[in-house]
Scaffold this active site. Structure first.
Site, PDB file in Angstrom:
ATOM      1  N   ARG A 147      30.419   1.271 -38.526  1.00 37.61           N
ATOM      2  CA  ARG A 147      30.005   0.535 -40.044  1.00 37.61           C
ATOM      3  C   ARG A 147      31.029  -0.742 -40.021  1.00 37.61           C
ATOM      4  O   ARG A 147      32.349  -0.506 -39.593  1.00 37.61           O
ATOM      5  CB  ARG A 147      30.602   1.527 -41.079  1.00 37.61           C
ATOM      6  N   TYR A 159      37.263  -2.417 -51.228  1.00 32.23           N
ATOM      7  CA  TYR A 159      36.868  -1.007 -50.747  1.00 32.23           C
ATOM      8  C   TYR A 159      36.691  -1.493 -49.220  1.00 32.23           C
ATOM      9  O   TYR A 159      36.137  -2.278 -48.678  1.00 32.23           O
ATOM     10  CB  TYR A 159      35.724  -0.745 -51.434  1.00 32.23           C
ATOM     11  N   ASP A 220      28.509  -0.887 -46.245  1.00 36.28           N
ATOM     12  CA  ASP A 220      28.493  -0.360 -47.418  1.00 36.28           C
ATOM     13  C   ASP A 220      29.029  -1.304 -48.574  1.00 36.28           C
ATOM     14  O   ASP A 220      29.811  -1.947 -48.542  1.00 36.28           O
ATOM     15  CB  ASP A 220      29.555   0.680 -47.649  1.00 36.28           C
ATOM     16  N   HIS A 222      28.884  -0.629 -51.770  1.00 34.30           N
ATOM     17  CA  HIS A 222      29.636   0.042 -52.594  1.00 34.30           C
ATOM     18  C   HIS A 222      29.428  -0.082 -53.944  1.00 34.30           C
ATOM     19  O   HIS A 222      30.124  -0.319 -54.947  1.00 34.30           O
ATOM     20  CB  HIS A 222      31.082  -0.137 -52.461  1.00 34.30           C
ATOM     21  N   GLU A 246      24.090  -0.049 -47.431  1.00 34.04           N
ATOM     22  CA  GLU A 246      24.406   1.213 -48.248  1.00 34.04           C
ATOM     23  C   GLU A 246      24.659   0.863 -49.538  1.00 34.04           C
ATOM     24  O   GLU A 246      25.445  -0.076 -49.732  1.00 34.04           O
ATOM     25  CB  GLU A 246      25.461   2.137 -47.458  1.00 34.04           C
ATOM     26  N   GLU A 272      25.506   8.658 -52.187  1.00 35.29           N
ATOM     27  CA  GLU A 272      26.598   9.651 -52.050  1.00 35.29           C
ATOM     28  C   GLU A 272      27.375   9.943 -53.539  1.00 35.29           C
ATOM     29  O   GLU A 272      27.952  11.171 -53.644  1.00 35.29           O
ATOM     30  CB  GLU A 272      27.820   8.857 -51.461  1.00 35.29           C
ATOM     31  N   ARG A 293      22.032   9.617 -48.527  1.00 35.50           N
ATOM     32  CA  ARG A 293      23.337   9.688 -48.427  1.00 35.50           C
ATOM     33  C   ARG A 293      24.104  10.761 -48.916  1.00 35.50           C
ATOM     34  O   ARG A 293      25.490  10.973 -48.942  1.00 35.50           O
ATOM     35  CB  ARG A 293      23.880   8.468 -48.966  1.00 35.50           C
ATOM     36  N   HIS A 322      26.914  11.933 -46.349  1.00 31.91           N
ATOM     37  CA  HIS A 322      28.318  11.312 -46.419  1.00 31.91           C
ATOM     38  C   HIS A 322      29.313  12.148 -45.718  1.00 31.91           C
ATOM     39  O   HIS A 322      29.380  13.424 -46.031  1.00 31.91           O
ATOM     40  CB  HIS A 322      28.386  11.652 -48.209  1.00 31.91           C
ATOM     41  N   GLU A 349      27.969  10.233 -41.043  1.00 28.81           N
ATOM     42  CA  GLU A 349      29.250   9.627 -41.366  1.00 28.81           C
ATOM     43  C   GLU A 349      30.308  10.549 -40.706  1.00 28.81           C
ATOM     44  O   GLU A 349      30.243  11.605 -41.083  1.00 28.81           O
ATOM     45  CB  GLU A 349      29.421   9.132 -42.826  1.00 28.81           C
ATOM     46  N   TRP A 412      33.404  -0.265 -58.543  1.00 27.54           N
ATOM     47  CA  TRP A 412      34.172  -0.428 -57.344  1.00 27.54           C
ATOM     48  C   TRP A 412      33.470  -0.105 -55.976  1.00 27.54           C
ATOM     49  O   TRP A 412      32.780   0.836 -56.089  1.00 27.54           O
ATOM     50  CB  TRP A 412      35.585   0.576 -57.546  1.00 27.54           C
TER      51      TRP A 412
HETATM   52  O1  KDG Z   1      35.306   9.324 -52.707  1.00 35.39           O
HETATM   53  C1  KDG Z   1      34.955   8.370 -52.686  1.00 35.39           C
HETATM   54  C2  KDG Z   1      34.445   7.895 -51.142  1.00 35.39           C
HETATM   55  O2  KDG Z   1      34.141   9.013 -50.346  1.00 35.39           O
HETATM   56  C3  KDG Z   1      33.881   6.773 -51.169  1.00 35.39           C
HETATM   57  O3  KDG Z   1      34.232   5.695 -51.522  1.00 35.39           O
HETATM   58  C4  KDG Z   1      33.312   6.551 -49.454  1.00 35.39           C
HETATM   59  O4  KDG Z   1      31.715   5.136 -49.844  1.00 35.39           O
HETATM   60  C5  KDG Z   1      32.225   5.860 -49.104  1.00 35.39           C
HETATM   61  C6  KDG Z   1      31.504   6.092 -47.891  1.00 35.39           C
HETATM   62  O5  KDG Z   1      30.281   5.516 -47.811  1.00 35.39           O
HETATM   63  O6  KDG Z   1      32.115   6.755 -47.170  1.00 35.39           O
HETATM   64 MG    MG Z   2      29.661   4.554 -49.382  1.00 32.01          MG
END
Ligand code: KDG
Ligand code: MG
Length: 412
Positions: A147, A159, A220, A222, A246, A272, A293, A322, A349, A412
């Site tokens: 990733r 992030y 990701d 996010h 993602e 996730e 996910r 996840h 992952e 976020w």
């Molecule tokens: O608890 C939040 C995290 O697990 C997350 O931000 C991680 O986005 C994430 C990922 O793809 O692993």
């Molecule tokens: Mg993620």
């Protein structure tokens, strides 16, 4: 075989973990992961105050009946706290059933469909040289898929980028390893979608030029884009042949993915933060995503996630469970057993846990040549050292949050 006791164990070796330990009247024990990052104690209370009293004396073999009883008798349905609590019970009961059978858990789910699980790791960098070094370090460890997250010029901290972490313990280190900060208040980060969309395609172009066309690359988003922004991003990343993009939009609006899908052939992964099949219904039946996910931990356990993945299989949608560090070794083992057994496994992952975590949780899984395997010990293959766990009491910790330049709170 009756459930005789149920213990909720909270420990914070490298980070906070919540584990449910069930013991039967014939002495078998089972573990379930109930960790909900940043909201751990809500699940502890849900389990201790409302679930544990219902479990004592139940037949440990009746996994499906116990699942349905906990889900339906609460009346109030779904949600991350409820589903993490139910997941912990479900996984602990599967652990017990597999130990009673004398088999590794994947055998009870249908047996192995493959020899190992391709895993992806998290590379990031503040600039291209740092990112390239990080990618190389993952290749050296054997990872076959990576990733890619990058800093964005003009943004302080975002992030998934190790070097520019704002969290004290992680400054200059592996921010993506542990974004939750041990502090009384969440850290504030910043965001600008326009800057991100302008910067990201060039980074993927540079990575492809450096590392070639073969390696599966992931990214990701996010949850930070609108549907039209996500569509634009997917389109602009097409030349770099991503394994997946993602969480390109906030996932709760399933219909938003229709627009994204109409505009791009970049594969999409989502889920996730989902916790039941209902979060996936439109996404799966309309084939709006390519990868599921969800974590076993946050989606009601092995029983529920297997049903979601079987449903997804009818639409050629695969798993991408996840697996960041907030999925405990117990949750990771559950994912590995499920991933080994199902036909529609996609990728797993995998971020390795820290040394203190591994001193609390003894594990049998292997990571060889980029492939995970849960091992052959009866059950999940994870045990928890209660004395070690007791050395690391809970510490308040929060995930960060975002603000735009004008002060508006952003995803976020
Ligand atoms: O608890 C939040 C995290 O697990 C997350 O931000 C991680 O986005 C994430 C990922 O793809 O692993
Ligand atoms: Mg993620």
């Amino acid at each position: 075989m009756k459930i005789q006791s149920a213990e909720v164990i909270v420990t914070s070796p490298d980070r906070n973990f919540v584990t449910l330990k069930l013991t039967t009247d014939d002495g078998l024990t089972g573990l379930g992961d109930a960790t909900l990052n940043g909201r751990e104690l809500a699940v502890v209370s849900y389990l201790r105050d409302h679930v544990v009293p219902l479990l004592i004396g139940r037949d440990a073999h009746q996994i499906e009946d116990t699942w349905q009883f906990l889900y339906r008798s609460a009346y109030w349905r779904r949600g991350p706290v409820t589903m993490a609590a139910i997941a912990a019970v479900d996984v602990a009961l599967w652990d017990i059933k597999a130990k009673a059978a004398g088999m590794p858990l994947y055998q009870l789910l249908g047996g192995a469909s493959r020899t190992g699980l391709m895993a992806y790791g998290h590379a990031s960098g503040r600039d291209l040289p740092e990112l390239f070094d990080n990618v190389r370090s993952y290749l050296d460890k054997g990872y076959k898929a990576i990733r890619i997250q990058t800093a964005v010029p003009g943004l302080r901290a975002i992030y998934g980028v190790a070097g520019n972490a704002t969290t004290e313990g992680n400054k200059g280190k592996r921010y993506d390893y542990e974004p939750a900060q041990r502090a009384d208040l969440p850290v504030e980060e910043d965001w600008d979608t326009r800057k991100y969309l302008t910067h990201l395609p060039g980074v993927f172009e540079a990575v492809r030029n450096e590392f070639g066309a073969d390696i599966p690359l992931l990214h990701d988003g996010h949850h930070r884009m609108t549907p039209i922004q996500a569509a634009k991003l997917g389109k602009s990343l097409e030349p770099y042949d991503l394994f997946w993009l993602e969480d390109c939009t906030p996932a709760e609006n399933q219909a938003a993915l229709r627009l994204v899908r109409q505009h791009t052939t970049t594969p999409l992964a989502i889920g996730e933060v989902f916790n039941t099949v209902w979060d996936y219904q439109t996404l799966i039946t309309e084939q709006l995503i390519d990868y599921v996910r969800s974590a076993v931990t946050h989606t009601g356990g092995i029983s529920a996630l297997k049903k979601i993945l079987d449903f997804a299989a009818q639409y050629q949608i695969k798993s991408g469970m996840h697996g960041p560090t907030d999925i405990s070794p117990v949750g990771m083992a559950a994912a590995m057993h499920l991933g080994l057994a199902i036909h529609n496994f996609g990728i797993q992952e995998y971020m390795s846990h820290g040394a203190l975590t591994n001193s609390v949780f003894q594990q049998t899984f292997t990571f060889t040549d980029g492939m995970l395997h849960p091992g052959e010990q009866p059950g999940l293959g994870v045990s928890l050292d209660v004395d070690e766990a007791g050395k690391y009491p809970y510490q308040t910790a929060y995930l960060p949050y975002n603000r735009l330049a004008d002060g508006t709170v952003h995803d976020w």
